[in-house]
Design a protein around this motif. Structure first.
Motif, PDB file in Angstrom:
ATOM      1  N   ASN A  24     155.574  84.216  72.344  1.00 41.86           N
ATOM      2  CA  ASN A  24     155.873  82.787  71.903  1.00 41.86           C
ATOM      3  C   ASN A  24     157.323  82.856  70.735  1.00 41.86           C
ATOM      4  O   ASN A  24     157.823  81.804  70.512  1.00 41.86           O
ATOM      5  N   THR A  25     157.289  84.011  70.337  1.00 42.51           N
ATOM      6  CA  THR A  25     158.562  84.096  69.155  1.00 42.51           C
ATOM      7  C   THR A  25     159.279  85.320  69.346  1.00 42.51           C
ATOM      8  O   THR A  25     158.899  86.043  70.052  1.00 42.51           O
ATOM      9  N   ALA A  44     162.357  83.788  73.238  1.00 45.80           N
ATOM     10  CA  ALA A  44     161.822  85.182  72.762  1.00 45.80           C
ATOM     11  C   ALA A  44     162.688  86.402  72.639  1.00 45.80           C
ATOM     12  O   ALA A  44     162.252  87.453  72.595  1.00 45.80           O
ATOM     13  N   VAL A  52     164.579  90.507  76.059  1.00 45.94           N
ATOM     14  CA  VAL A  52     163.044  90.061  76.099  1.00 45.94           C
ATOM     15  C   VAL A  52     162.329  90.881  76.694  1.00 45.94           C
ATOM     16  O   VAL A  52     162.415  91.466  77.899  1.00 45.94           O
TER      17      VAL A  52
END
Length: 135
Positions: free
Chosen positions: A36-37, A85, A92
């Motif tokens: 999510n981050t 992300a 990612v």
């Protein structure tokens, strides 16, 4: 081995394979889940492990769910600089779930589940034949 013991062994196998299939289904459902981050870790594959357990009352050896552990294998890095992300370098992290491995594991769990069901059905059939002979 008596009927109760054989049914107990097969039932423990059914429970174990049912849990294994649920864990595999969770892995497949999350094979595209990313963090999510930015720079965070994505979903990590989980694996169920089992051990043998002796029932002291019957002396039969069944299956016990030992644990559900995270797979320690590395995540896959994919270059996607515009992704929310993505880390500072634009990569990612993707989950360490391989759909081919999960599908093969699911098929093996399914076949083991079916084998335990067949063992229960055979025990039931033998019991019914015995009852019919005693009539």
């Amino acid at each position: 081995m008596d009927l109760k013991a054989s049914l107990g062994v097969s039932a423990s196998g059914l429970r174990a394979q049912s849990l294994r299939m649920r864990v595999i289904a969770e892995n497949l459902a999350n094979q595209d889940s990313v963090a999510n981050t930015a720079g965070g870790d994505p979903y990590r594959r989980r694996v169920a492990s089992f051990s043998a357990e002796v029932d002291r009352a019957t002396g039969a050896t069944g299956v016990k769910i030992k644990s559900i552990e995270n797979d320690k294998s590395d995540f896959t890095r994919v270059y996607q600089p515009g992704h929310p992300a993505a880390d500072g370098e634009g990569y990612v992290l993707k989950p360490n779930v391989n759909s081919l491995v999960e599908t093969a594991d699911m098929k093996a769990a399914q076949r083991s589940y079916e084998a335990n069901l067949n063992a229960i059905e055979a025990a039931k059939s033998l019991t019914m034949r015995t009852i019919d002979l005693l009539k």
